[in-house]
Design an enzyme around this catalytic site. Structure first.
Site, mmCIF file in Angstrom:
data_model
loop_
_atom_site.group_PDB
_atom_site.id
_atom_site.type_symbol
_atom_site.label_atom_id
_atom_site.label_comp_id
_atom_site.label_asym_id
_atom_site.label_seq_id
_atom_site.Cartn_x
_atom_site.Cartn_y
_atom_site.Cartn_z
ATOM 1 N N LYS A 40 4.991 0.664 -17.697
ATOM 2 C CA LYS A 40 3.610 1.133 -17.849
ATOM 3 C C LYS A 40 3.521 2.629 -17.537
ATOM 4 C CE LYS A 40 0.354 0.766 -14.386
ATOM 5 N NZ LYS A 40 -0.378 2.003 -14.095
ATOM 6 N N ASN A 41 4.080 3.037 -16.378
ATOM 7 C CA ASN A 41 3.852 4.409 -15.928
ATOM 8 C C ASN A 41 4.665 5.427 -16.731
ATOM 9 O OD1 ASN A 41 1.948 3.470 -14.200
ATOM 10 N ND2 ASN A 41 3.294 3.409 -12.418
ATOM 11 N N CYS A 135 -7.219 2.443 -10.291
ATOM 12 C CA CYS A 135 -7.324 1.570 -9.115
ATOM 13 C C CYS A 135 -7.877 2.323 -7.906
ATOM 14 C CB CYS A 135 -5.951 1.009 -8.764
ATOM 15 S SG CYS A 135 -5.367 -0.153 -9.998
ATOM 16 N N ARG A 140 -6.985 9.826 -4.160
ATOM 17 C CA ARG A 140 -6.362 10.142 -5.458
ATOM 18 C C ARG A 140 -6.858 11.482 -6.017
ATOM 19 N NH1 ARG A 140 -5.101 4.841 -8.827
ATOM 20 N NH2 ARG A 140 -3.165 5.977 -9.099
ATOM 21 N N GLN A 144 -3.297 19.261 -6.868
ATOM 22 C CA GLN A 144 -1.960 19.800 -7.157
ATOM 23 C C GLN A 144 -1.727 19.978 -8.661
ATOM 24 O OE1 GLN A 144 0.316 20.691 -4.552
ATOM 25 N NE2 GLN A 144 -1.666 20.465 -3.543
ATOM 26 N N ASP A 323 3.938 0.785 -5.181
ATOM 27 C CA ASP A 323 3.396 -0.207 -6.122
ATOM 28 C C ASP A 323 3.923 -1.611 -5.852
ATOM 29 O OD1 ASP A 323 3.369 2.033 -9.005
ATOM 30 O OD2 ASP A 323 2.091 1.854 -7.237
ATOM 31 N N ILE A 345 1.613 6.223 1.198
ATOM 32 C CA ILE A 345 1.187 6.979 0.017
ATOM 33 C C ILE A 345 -0.319 6.906 -0.228
ATOM 34 C CG2 ILE A 345 1.576 7.333 -2.461
ATOM 35 C CD1 ILE A 345 4.145 7.745 -0.880
ATOM 36 N N ARG A 415 -3.910 -4.755 -16.959
ATOM 37 C CA ARG A 415 -3.742 -3.311 -17.159
ATOM 38 C C ARG A 415 -2.278 -2.917 -17.035
ATOM 39 N NH1 ARG A 415 -6.359 0.118 -13.319
ATOM 40 N NH2 ARG A 415 -4.880 1.435 -14.406
HETATM 41 C C1 EPZ Z 1 1.226 7.369 -9.984
HETATM 42 O O1 EPZ Z 1 -0.083 7.576 -9.494
HETATM 43 C C2 EPZ Z 1 1.217 5.956 -10.539
HETATM 44 N N1 EPZ Z 1 0.264 5.869 -11.631
HETATM 45 C C3 EPZ Z 1 0.839 4.981 -9.439
HETATM 46 O O2 EPZ Z 1 0.922 3.666 -9.976
HETATM 47 C C4 EPZ Z 1 1.840 5.106 -8.306
HETATM 48 O O3 EPZ Z 1 1.426 4.288 -7.239
HETATM 49 C C5 EPZ Z 1 1.911 6.559 -7.824
HETATM 50 O O4 EPZ Z 1 2.201 7.435 -8.933
HETATM 51 C C6 EPZ Z 1 2.989 6.764 -6.774
HETATM 52 O O5 EPZ Z 1 4.227 6.364 -7.290
HETATM 53 C C7 EPZ Z 1 0.672 6.275 -12.855
HETATM 54 O O6 EPZ Z 1 1.800 6.706 -13.040
HETATM 55 C C8 EPZ Z 1 -0.348 6.168 -13.954
HETATM 56 P P1 EPZ Z 1 0.573 10.568 -6.944
HETATM 57 P P2 EPZ Z 1 -0.554 9.071 -9.096
HETATM 58 O O7 EPZ Z 1 0.001 11.741 -7.643
HETATM 59 O O8 EPZ Z 1 0.023 10.024 -10.049
HETATM 60 C C9 EPZ Z 1 -2.061 12.408 -3.369
HETATM 61 C C10 EPZ Z 1 0.217 1.496 -10.400
HETATM 62 O O9 EPZ Z 1 -0.113 0.544 -9.685
HETATM 63 N N2 EPZ Z 1 -2.307 13.517 -4.296
HETATM 64 O O10 EPZ Z 1 2.037 10.492 -6.722
HETATM 65 O O11 EPZ Z 1 -2.018 9.030 -8.909
HETATM 66 C C11 EPZ Z 1 -2.733 11.139 -3.852
HETATM 67 O O12 EPZ Z 1 -4.063 11.094 -3.386
HETATM 68 C C12 EPZ Z 1 -0.276 2.877 -10.063
HETATM 69 O O13 EPZ Z 1 0.954 1.429 -11.411
HETATM 70 C C13 EPZ Z 1 -2.997 14.623 -3.863
HETATM 71 O O14 EPZ Z 1 -3.413 14.696 -2.712
HETATM 72 O O15 EPZ Z 1 0.143 9.226 -7.678
HETATM 73 C C14 EPZ Z 1 -1.870 10.060 -3.254
HETATM 74 O O16 EPZ Z 1 -2.303 9.800 -1.937
HETATM 75 C C15 EPZ Z 1 -1.118 2.916 -8.807
HETATM 76 N N3 EPZ Z 1 -3.227 15.646 -4.737
HETATM 77 C C16 EPZ Z 1 -0.491 10.681 -3.222
HETATM 78 O O17 EPZ Z 1 -0.678 12.094 -3.368
HETATM 79 C C17 EPZ Z 1 -2.768 15.601 -6.024
HETATM 80 O O18 EPZ Z 1 -2.998 16.567 -6.779
HETATM 81 C C18 EPZ Z 1 0.448 10.214 -4.335
HETATM 82 O O19 EPZ Z 1 -0.220 10.408 -5.552
HETATM 83 C C19 EPZ Z 1 -2.056 14.458 -6.454
HETATM 84 C C20 EPZ Z 1 -1.830 13.445 -5.572
#
Ligand code: EPZ
Length: 436
Positions: A40-41, A135, A140, A144, A323, A345, A415
């Site tokens: 998916k991702n 979700c 989120r 960055q 995840d 996370i 999803r």
């Molecule tokens: C991706 O989410 C995945 N989604 C998530 O999968 C997965 O849990 C996550 O990466 C971590 O592996 C998709 O790929 C569509 P992050 P993402 O940016 O990109 C903080 C699932 O169940 N952060 O790595 O949103 C953020 O708040 C989903 O398949 C900032 O502070 O994850 C979080 O606490 C859920 N500022 C942490 O970093 C930013 O600009 C990690 O977020 C970006 C992120």
């Protein structure tokens, strides 16, 4: 209606307004072989990346899931021609894309809609994208992502729930992420592949789908090096040509099926997966006393007596994936002893705990650590899905529990998992869906 459903209907009116439910009669070991779907991702990143191509390009091995469908609709809303055969291929011809605005009505359906920012910026130097949905597992942020776009020369304005980004040109630059972010790494890669000059990204995510996206873009003629390490170097190119590319198998579906096999003390072989992507989970299952055997593109999970309690801490890749935190928590509810699961996370990825308690789990949350006292039995109950992986946790718990579990709001599960009931039924689970 049987007596349990009558009770649910009488005392849980909130359930009456959702369109269907999943029913699982637990206690049956999963047995046999199954093939995992495409990731998916990785799929959502690759679909966004098709906008960067100057010609039609094709993505194969996409999972037939709602997030893929939602992204296809977004591409079409922008003017792309889309030829999509579910479970087979998606061909995108982006030559008709002249729009650059994606409204909230479309972005609210999935988190990955934010990849439209990097793709539209990289394609046409302009993007207006509403903040994403997805979700509810924490704040989120996307600060960055925006920091990375600005480092390439984009002007960013963030008002009224919309991000406005534009640039005369994008020029390569240095991007230092303050924290490891999968989405930020992917989004800045999308904006940088056609920037003028070289972009160096530091403190990047190393998930398998980052590497897969880099391989996909490089197959179009991009010049990306270092994906999978802490530093990614991108030399901007003028032109990206047509390609056909098959995305990697889903790391999280593979892990969910491994956990379900262990949870039901079954004997399951998962084909079409990449065992090296599963090492953190495999290590934990072995620590629990579960028998895990790896081959080139398959993993076999078998029982081996008592399953011991373990301690889990989610980390960025190659650590234990966040995840899989929720399905793993379900598995540990019946391990012998007290386990801990620390979620580092997402600060709110705990909505499944109340639902597991309804099934008899002994769970406490202390800060961001779940303390689980293993019980001898879980019991079927009516439960509600709050997010995608919470849904996976409830399916695992339903497979383990004695009696019938009614899972409401199962659409969250659709999803991210392609026909999960079919896969589990093929392995012997008593699982079905019922209209309400
Ligand atoms: C991706 O989410 C995945 N989604 C998530 O999968 C997965 O849990 C996550 O990466 C971590 O592996 C998709 O790929 C569509 P992050 P993402 O940016 O990109 C903080 C699932 O169940 N952060 O790595 O949103 C953020 O708040 C989903 O398949 C900032 O502070 O994850 C979080 O606490 C859920 N500022 C942490 O970093 C930013 O600009 C990690 O977020 C970006 C992120």
């Amino acid at each position: 209606m049987d007596s349990q459903s009558e009770v649910i209907a009488a005392f849980a009116p909130r359930f009456m307004y959702v369109k269907d439910k999943m029913l699982i009669t637990g206690g049956r070991p999963l047995m046999g072989e199954i093939t995992v779907s495409g990731g998916k991702n990785t799929a959502v990143a690759a679909i966004a990346a098709t906008l960067l191509c100057d010609e039609p390009c094709t993505v194969e091995n996409l999972p037939d899931i709602d997030d893929v469908h939602a992204l296809n609709e977004i591409l079409q809303s922008l003017g792309a021609q889309v030829d999509y055969v579910p479970g087979k291929y998606l061909t995108v011809d982006p030559r008709g894309v002249h729009a650059f605005r994606v409204p909230y009505a479309l972005t609210k359906r999935l988190r990955a809609s934010y990849y439209m920012l990097g793709a539209l910026l990289g394609r046409g130097l302009r993007a207006e994208v509403a903040y994403p949905g997805g979700c509810d597992i924490g704040s989120r942020l996307i600060d960055q992502h925006l920091k990375g776009f600005a480092a390439l020369g984009a002007r960013i304005d963030d008002r009224g729930g919309m991000v406005y980004a534009n640039a005369e040109r994008l020029t390569g630059g240095d991007v230092f992420f303050d924290l490891v972010t999968v989405g930020g790494t992917i989004n800045v890669m999308l904006a940088a592949v056609r920037a003028e000059g070289t972009t160096v990204m530091y403190n990047v995510a190393k998930e398998p789908h980052i590497v897969d996206l880099a391989n996909f873009l490089n197959s179009m003629g991009a010049r990306i090096k270092g994906a999978g390490t802490n530093v990614i170097r991108i030399r901007g190119v003028q032109h990206l040509h047509s390609t056909t590319y098959a995305v990697i198998p889903d790391q999280i579906e593979t892990g969910t099926l491994m956990i379900a096999a262990a949870a039901t003390r079954g004997d399951v072989t998962i084909h079409g997966c990449i065992p090296t992507h599963m090492e953190a989970l495999t290590a934990k299952l072995l620590e629990m006393g579960v028998r895990v055997t790896e081959n080139d593109d398959s993993i076999r999970v078998r029982p081996q007596g008592e399953q011991r309690a373990v301690n889990v801490k989610t980390q960025v890749y190659p650590g234990f994936p966040t995840d899989l935190q929720q399905p793993m928590t379900a598995l540990l509810c019946m391990a012998s002893g007290t386990s801990s699961v620390c979620e580092t996370i997402f600060e709110q990825r705990f909505k499944h705990l109340d639902e597991l308690r309804r099934m008899g789990a002994h769970i406490r949350l202390v800060d961001r650590t779940v303390l689980i006292e293993g019980v001898r039995e879980l019991y079927g109950a009516p439960v509600t899905v709050t997010d995608l992986r919470a849904g996976a946790a409830l399916v695992v718990a339903g497979l383990m529990a004695k009696g019938v579990t009614e899972i409401y709001e199962p659409s969250y599960i659709d999803r991210g998992y392609e026909r999960i009931e079919d896969k589990l039924r093929r392995l012997g689970a008593d699982i079905r869906r019922e209209k309400l």
